[in-house]
Design an enzyme around this catalytic site. Structure first.
Site, PDB file in Angstrom:
ATOM      1  N   TYR A   1      39.882 -13.937   9.429  1.00 15.26           N
ATOM      2  CA  TYR A   1      41.276 -14.370   9.567  1.00 15.26           C
ATOM      3  C   TYR A   1      42.184 -13.789   8.488  1.00 15.26           C
ATOM      4  CZ  TYR A   1      39.234 -18.058  12.542  1.00 15.26           C
ATOM      5  OH  TYR A   1      38.555 -18.767  13.493  1.00 15.26           O
TER       6      TYR A   1
ATOM      7  N   HIS B   1      30.009 -16.061  12.630  1.00 13.30           N
ATOM      8  CA  HIS B   1      31.211 -16.101  13.479  1.00 13.30           C
ATOM      9  C   HIS B   1      30.914 -15.666  14.921  1.00 13.30           C
ATOM     10  CE1 HIS B   1      35.881 -15.670  13.099  1.00 13.30           C
ATOM     11  NE2 HIS B   1      35.539 -16.235  14.240  1.00 13.30           N
TER      12      HIS B   1
END
Length: 276
Positions: free
Chosen positions: A49, A107
């Site tokens: 992110y 992830h």
């Protein structure tokens, strides 16, 4: 408002958190500070992110004790080799300015990944006190079985889950094992806000369709949700879905359960075969 917890032998995690994808820079920091001021204690970020520094600055500025915050970050799929995973974790901790993560997730899976090596690296990080718990994100039923065959015990699985996408197979796997399931994109990336059936239910409760969609998730055993919300008003609206979860009627639930459950929003080119 007290946000309820998922509490199992593997994890204790607030059922409502703040997702921070696309919340970057000063605006991202302000959003996290706002959420913490409102009472959020579960913050979800990821190396990918590119906002961990902003999240860390918000944690430091908030005045909330670190031990009161449940902080999650994730390692990107290109860094799953054990040495790269550890470097990614160290970098995340440095950017977040914290000595540990409450939850560290893989992830995304990738074909040919060294799953035993990944699990060993996660266990080493936990033994070193760098992470309290570990888990996975975007893993399929088959990959969850592979983890169990290794004797691994992930604490949490994070997947896309909302009123238009079923995750029943994964829920049936996680619940008896005490694995928490965290729903990302719980509002189908904003698509549920104007959904007519949800809006109609909301009208009966003095709530929005989005709040109904969130409440439907929050009432479920073992399920947490991490909607992204940058505005204080949206963060508060999501908090107000917590008591709404108990107010939904059986007919409300049946109506939501009957909606089509095949509308996946997140399906990048590197995603696994979801049915595997």
């Amino acid at each position: 408002m007290m946000i309820p917890l998922i509490e199992t032998h593997r994890i204790a995690i607030p059922k409502l958190g703040l997702g921070t994808w696309q919340l970057t820079g000063a605006a991202g920091q302000a959003a996290v500070e706002s959420a913490l001021a409102l009472g959020y204690r579960h913050i979800d970020t990821a190396a990918r992110y590119e906002n961990e520094q902003a999240v860390g600055a918000a944690l430091a500025a908030s005045g909330v004790a670190r031990e009161q915050i449940f902080l999650t970050s994730k390692v990107w799929w290109e860094n799953l080799a054990p040495e790269a995973l550890r470097r990614s974790l160290d970098d995340s901790l440095r950017r977040l300015a914290t000595p540990y993560l409450d939850l560290f997730l893989v992830h995304w899976p990738t074909p040919g990944m060294d799953l035993p090596g990944i699990v060993a690296a996660l266990h080493t990080a936990r033994e070193a006190g760098l992470i309290r718990r570990w888990g996975v994100s975007n893993f399929t039923p088959g990959l969850m079985r592979q983890l169990e065959e290794l004797g691994a015990e992930p604490a949490c699985l994070q997947v896309e889950y909302h009123a238009l996408l079923s995750q029943q197979t994964l829920l049936d796997w996680c619940r008896p094992r005490g694995i928490g399931l965290t729903a990302y994109s719980p509002l189908a990336q904003g698509r549920l806000g104007e959904h007519p059936e949800l809006a109609a239910i909301g009208a009966r409760h003095g709530a929005s369709g989005a709040q109904v969609a969130l409440a439907w998730l929050l009432r479920q055993d073992g399920v947490a949700a991490i909607p992204k919300a940058s505005r204080r008003e949206s963060q508060q609206a999501n908090l107000d879905a917590v008591p709404l979860a108990a107010a939904l009627s059986q007919q409300d639930i049946a109506t939501i359960d009957a909606l089509p459950k095949t509308q996946r929003q997140v399906n990048p080119a590197f995603a696994p075969d979801w049915n595997s």
